[in-house]
Design an enzyme around this catalytic site. Structure first.
Site, PDB file in Angstrom:
ATOM      1  N   ASN A 255      -8.791   1.729   9.913  1.00 48.65           N
ATOM      2  CA  ASN A 255      -7.967   1.476  11.083  1.00 48.65           C
ATOM      3  C   ASN A 255      -8.599   2.151  12.325  1.00 48.65           C
ATOM      4  O   ASN A 255      -9.174   1.532  13.228  1.00 48.65           O
ATOM      5  CB  ASN A 255      -6.806   1.918  10.849  1.00 48.65           C
ATOM      6  N   THR A 256      -8.421   3.449  12.226  1.00 49.75           N
ATOM      7  CA  THR A 256      -9.106   4.257  13.260  1.00 49.75           C
ATOM      8  C   THR A 256     -10.432   4.159  13.988  1.00 49.75           C
ATOM      9  O   THR A 256     -10.752   4.053  15.006  1.00 49.75           O
ATOM     10  CB  THR A 256      -8.921   5.797  13.250  1.00 49.75           C
TER      11      THR A 256
ATOM     12  N   LYS B   7       0.823  -1.217   0.058  1.00 43.41           N
ATOM     13  CA  LYS B   7      -0.103   0.009  -0.180  1.00 43.41           C
ATOM     14  C   LYS B   7       0.984   1.171   0.108  1.00 43.41           C
ATOM     15  O   LYS B   7       1.707   1.399   0.901  1.00 43.41           O
ATOM     16  CB  LYS B   7      -0.867   0.086   1.243  1.00 43.41           C
TER      17      LYS B   7
ATOM     18  N   GLY C   4      -8.129   9.098   9.946  1.00 40.76           N
ATOM     19  CA  GLY C   4      -8.539   9.204  11.012  1.00 40.76           C
ATOM     20  C   GLY C   4      -9.511  10.109  11.718  1.00 40.76           C
ATOM     21  O   GLY C   4      -9.839  10.411  12.682  1.00 40.76           O
TER      22      GLY C   4
ATOM     23  N   ALA D  62      -9.422   5.717   4.467  1.00 41.84           N
ATOM     24  CA  ALA D  62      -9.334   6.865   5.264  1.00 41.84           C
ATOM     25  C   ALA D  62     -10.754   7.566   5.288  1.00 41.84           C
ATOM     26  O   ALA D  62     -11.259   8.000   4.355  1.00 41.84           O
ATOM     27  CB  ALA D  62      -8.161   7.732   4.861  1.00 41.84           C
ATOM     28  N   GLY D  63     -11.118   7.836   6.615  1.00 43.89           N
ATOM     29  CA  GLY D  63     -12.244   8.804   6.993  1.00 43.89           C
ATOM     30  C   GLY D  63     -13.265   8.007   7.261  1.00 43.89           C
ATOM     31  O   GLY D  63     -14.304   8.896   7.676  1.00 43.89           O
TER      32      GLY D  63
END
Length: 257
Positions: free
Chosen positions: A209-210, A100, A161, A187-188
């Site tokens: 992830n977050t 990635k 995040g 992301a987001g």
């Protein structure tokens, strides 16, 4: 859904939910959350988490390589040279030729440096890497990345995040129409409805992830995300009804008394 597999560069993936490994309390919590998510692709930041030195505590000790595809990422790299170096390091350590690719252009927003991203992608593709680039939601940039040999693209939904969800659904829809490779929204994402919506738009997978690691109960959130991605994919394949301004009767009116 068991036959609805995602294929990238000839590799087949069972789950359309991909997960990261940062921000957890410890490796045990990481392991439990990944198991709950049902994901089979797990991304790891090469320069932040030990996956190369087997003499020290290693994240890979908690992830069965027979069960998961480990996807090294170049998170935290701000130059082409850094990104290429860490991708090479992961492959040299025997982790994967999948990468990635991240080339960050701004420390505050963590938006990608798209010019650097394209340059790094060219280098790594020539060296035989399977490059999955983290990019913005610009269809033009996505097309350029595909043209240099990337077998998939990973556009952001919102800043890394942030948990804001999909901020520009129109760009995402245009991007999905522009490229002919899998699109992984990255992301987001903040909660399950964000993941479901991304899949309903036609994304091939979602990486997060977050949203999981930062939840009050990461294990429960991982489970929620698993079902959200599955539901969104099913809804996309089923085909939603068109939106209408006025009501339409649910039952036929022929023969009414």
């Amino acid at each position: 859904m068991t036959d609805d597999r995602l294929v990238i560069a000839g590799r087949e993936f069972r789950s359309r939910l991909w997960v990261g490994t940062g921000k957890y309390k410890n490796f045990v919590e990481t392991q439990k959350a990944i198991e709950a998510s049902g994901a089979d692709v797990v991304t790891v930041a090469v320069r932040r988490v030990n996956i190369t030195d087997r003499t020290k505590e290693n994240l890979l000790d908690y992830l069965d390589p027979q069960k998961y595809t480990i996807l090294p990422n170049t998170a935290g790299c701000y130059t082409v040279e850094e990104a290429v170096r860490y991708a090479r390091l992961a492959r040299a350590a025997g982790v994967s030729d999948l990468v990635k690719l991240e080339v960050i252009g701004d420390e505050r927003t963590l938006f990608p440096d798209t010019a650097g991203l394209i340059e790094a992608a060219k280098i790594l593709v020539k060296e035989g890497f399977i490059v999955l680039p983290y990019t913005n939601d610009d269809p033009v940039v996505a097309k350029k990345l595909v043209d240099v040999g990337c077998p998939a693209v990973m556009p952001l939904a919102a800043p890394i995040g942030s948990g804001l969800g999909i901020r520009n659904p129109y760009n995402l829809k245009i991007l999905l129409e522009t490229v002919n490779v899998p699109v992984i929204v990255d992301a987001g994402v903040g909660t399950a409805s964000d993941a479901a919506l991304a899949m309903e738009y036609g994304a091939d997978a979602v990486l997060m992830n977050t949203a999981i690691a930062g939840a009050q109960d990461p294990i429960a959130m991982a489970t929620a995300m698993k079902y959200a991605v599955e539901a969104g994919r099913l809804a996309y394949k089923a085909g939603r009804i068109p939106k209408k301004l006025y009501a339409t009767a649910s039952s036929p009116i022929e023969g009414m008394l």
